[in-house]
Scaffold this motif. Structure first.
Motif, short mmCIF file in Angstrom:
data_model
loop_
_atom_site.label_atom_id
_atom_site.label_comp_id
_atom_site.label_asym_id
_atom_site.label_seq_id
_atom_site.Cartn_x
_atom_site.Cartn_y
_atom_site.Cartn_z
N LEU A 16 0.70 -1.26 -0.01
CA LEU A 16 0.02 -0.09 0.06
C LEU A 16 0.90 1.26 0.17
CD1 LEU A 16 -2.94 -0.48 2.60
CD2 LEU A 16 -3.24 -0.06 -0.07
N GLY A 17 1.91 1.05 0.66
CA GLY A 17 2.76 2.43 0.71
C GLY A 17 3.40 2.83 -0.61
N MET A 18 3.63 1.75 -1.07
CA MET A 18 4.42 1.83 -2.59
C MET A 18 3.56 2.38 -3.39
SD MET A 18 6.75 -1.69 -2.44
CE MET A 18 7.18 -1.98 -4.03
N ILE A 19 2.43 1.86 -3.30
CA ILE A 19 1.32 2.30 -4.40
C ILE A 19 1.03 3.67 -4.16
CG2 ILE A 19 -1.12 1.79 -5.18
CD1 ILE A 19 -0.93 -1.03 -4.53
N LYS A 20 0.78 4.11 -2.94
CA LYS A 20 0.35 5.43 -2.54
C LYS A 20 1.50 6.29 -2.97
CE LYS A 20 -2.96 4.68 0.87
NZ LYS A 20 -3.39 4.68 2.21
N ALA A 21 2.83 6.08 -2.67
CA ALA A 21 3.81 7.03 -2.91
C ALA A 21 4.18 7.29 -4.31
CB ALA A 21 5.23 6.22 -2.06
N ARG A 22 4.01 6.12 -5.05
CA ARG A 22 4.37 6.26 -6.55
C ARG A 22 3.20 6.44 -7.40
NH1 ARG A 22 7.75 0.65 -6.83
NH2 ARG A 22 9.28 0.96 -5.44
N GLY A 23 1.87 6.11 -7.08
CA GLY A 23 0.71 6.51 -7.94
C GLY A 23 0.83 5.40 -8.90
N GLN A 24 1.37 4.58 -9.64
CA GLN A 24 1.48 3.52 -10.11
C GLN A 24 2.59 2.78 -10.02
OE1 GLN A 24 1.07 5.06 -14.18
NE2 GLN A 24 2.97 4.10 -14.79
N VAL A 25 2.46 1.27 -9.86
CA VAL A 25 3.45 0.38 -9.56
C VAL A 25 3.24 -0.88 -10.61
CG1 VAL A 25 4.58 -0.94 -7.95
CG2 VAL A 25 3.42 1.12 -7.05
N ASN A 26 4.59 -1.04 -11.07
CA ASN A 26 4.44 -2.38 -11.97
C ASN A 26 4.41 -3.75 -11.04
OD1 ASN A 26 5.85 -4.82 -13.36
ND2 ASN A 26 5.67 -3.30 -14.85
N ILE A 27 3.60 -4.58 -11.30
CA ILE A 27 3.23 -5.75 -10.55
C ILE A 27 4.56 -6.63 -10.23
CG2 ILE A 27 1.93 -7.87 -10.22
CD1 ILE A 27 -0.44 -6.43 -11.53
N ALA A 28 5.17 -6.63 -11.33
CA ALA A 28 6.54 -7.46 -11.28
C ALA A 28 7.55 -6.65 -10.26
CB ALA A 28 7.25 -7.67 -12.76
N ASP A 29 7.72 -5.62 -10.10
CA ASP A 29 8.25 -4.63 -9.28
C ASP A 29 7.68 -5.14 -8.11
OD1 ASP A 29 9.90 -3.65 -11.30
OD2 ASP A 29 8.96 -1.91 -11.39
N LEU A 30 6.42 -4.96 -7.75
CA LEU A 30 6.04 -5.50 -6.29
C LEU A 30 6.37 -6.87 -5.96
CD1 LEU A 30 2.46 -3.86 -6.39
CD2 LEU A 30 4.05 -3.35 -4.83
N ALA A 31 6.27 -7.78 -7.01
CA ALA A 31 6.63 -9.07 -6.60
C ALA A 31 7.98 -9.07 -6.18
CB ALA A 31 6.22 -9.95 -7.74
N ILE A 32 9.03 -8.42 -6.72
CA ILE A 32 10.32 -8.27 -6.58
C ILE A 32 10.49 -7.85 -5.22
CG2 ILE A 32 12.78 -7.72 -7.16
CD1 ILE A 32 11.69 -8.26 -10.01
N ASP A 33 10.06 -6.86 -4.96
CA ASP A 33 10.14 -5.96 -3.79
C ASP A 33 9.68 -6.71 -2.59
OD1 ASP A 33 11.56 -3.80 -5.16
OD2 ASP A 33 9.72 -2.49 -5.04
N LEU A 34 8.32 -7.32 -2.64
CA LEU A 34 7.83 -8.16 -1.66
C LEU A 34 8.22 -9.35 -1.60
CD1 LEU A 34 4.45 -6.84 -2.01
CD2 LEU A 34 5.89 -5.94 -0.36
N ARG A 35 9.05 -9.65 -2.52
CA ARG A 35 9.67 -11.21 -2.53
C ARG A 35 8.64 -12.28 -2.55
NH1 ARG A 35 14.04 -9.25 1.56
NH2 ARG A 35 15.87 -8.88 0.24
N THR A 36 7.83 -11.93 -3.43
CA THR A 36 6.77 -13.02 -3.64
C THR A 36 6.44 -13.14 -4.88
OG1 THR A 36 4.46 -13.17 -2.49
CG2 THR A 36 4.96 -10.96 -3.46
N SER A 37 5.45 -13.89 -5.28
CA SER A 37 4.90 -14.04 -6.70
C SER A 37 3.83 -13.23 -7.12
CB SER A 37 4.37 -15.50 -6.71
OG SER A 37 3.12 -15.68 -6.21
N ARG A 38 3.63 -13.27 -8.33
CA ARG A 38 2.69 -12.40 -8.99
C ARG A 38 1.15 -12.70 -8.53
NH1 ARG A 38 -0.87 -11.24 -13.43
NH2 ARG A 38 -0.32 -9.41 -14.60
N ASP A 39 0.99 -14.02 -8.28
CA ASP A 39 -0.31 -14.50 -7.89
C ASP A 39 -0.60 -14.10 -6.37
OD1 ASP A 39 -0.83 -15.76 -10.47
OD2 ASP A 39 -0.09 -17.58 -9.61
N GLU A 40 0.48 -14.11 -5.78
CA GLU A 40 0.41 -13.49 -4.35
C GLU A 40 0.07 -11.96 -4.08
OE1 GLU A 40 0.59 -13.96 -0.26
OE2 GLU A 40 0.25 -15.44 -1.73
#
Length: 171
Positions: free
Chosen positions: A81-105
């Motif tokens: 949530l913090g990343m989405i609010k701070a950036r306005g838009q976030v690539n899902i692949a970047d989120l998965a990498i930053d969170l160390r999880t899968s796209r499905d997660e």
């Protein structure tokens, strides 16, 4: 806390069990107890002292692990949530990498946040981007921002474009 206490209780239960067996063996070797009495002492000691302690310790250990897993998931959701609010838009692949999880997660977490009323915005799954958006803007939205297709209600708090697959989440 629960994991530590559970581990301590399990170790304590094992120690108590060893002490009971040791005492009964010593009393038996001295001739103070018969074999049957020593066996009965061990059985009663285990039933009254050891098994309840081991059982409660195992319960606390498992419960502590579950609580830790829930806390880790909540931490990832807060971070997302913090990343989405701070950036306005976030690539899902970047989120998965930053969170160390899968796209499905990531997708599962988005739906959980929507169900809890903590995320409003939209996501284009085929493009792989999450967008933060004002709820008032989404409420008046009737055309997809991605392809200009007519939007449809897809569920509680979810509007979906049937043409490109973009989903918009309302609080």
């Amino acid at each position: 806390m629960g994991k530590n206490l559970g581990t301590i209780l399990i170790i304590g239960g094992i120690v108590v069990g060893l002490v009971i067996v040791g005492l009964m063996a010593v009393y038996r070797s001295e001739g103070s107890l018969t074999s049957g009495a020593a066996t009965l002492g061990i059985v009663i000691g285990f039933l009254v002292l050891v098994l309840p302690q081991l059982g409660f310790g195992a319960y606390l250990l498992l419960r502590g692990r579950q609580d830790a897993a829930v806390a880790a998931s909540a931490g990832k959701q807060r971070q997302m949530l913090g990343m989405i609010k701070a950036r306005g838009q976030v690539n899902i692949a970047d989120l998965a990498i930053d969170l160390r999880t899968s796209r499905d997660e990531v997708q599962r977490m988005v739906y959980e946040l929507v169900n809890m009323g903590l995320y409003s915005g939209y996501v284009n799954w085929s493009e792989g981007t999450l967008y933060s958006s004002e709820a008032s803007e989404l409420r008046t939205l009737d055309r997809c921002k991605n392809c200009s297709g007519q939007l449809e209600l897809a569920g509680k708090g979810v509007i979906r474009c049937p043409f490109c697959g973009t989903e918009y989440f309302l609080p």
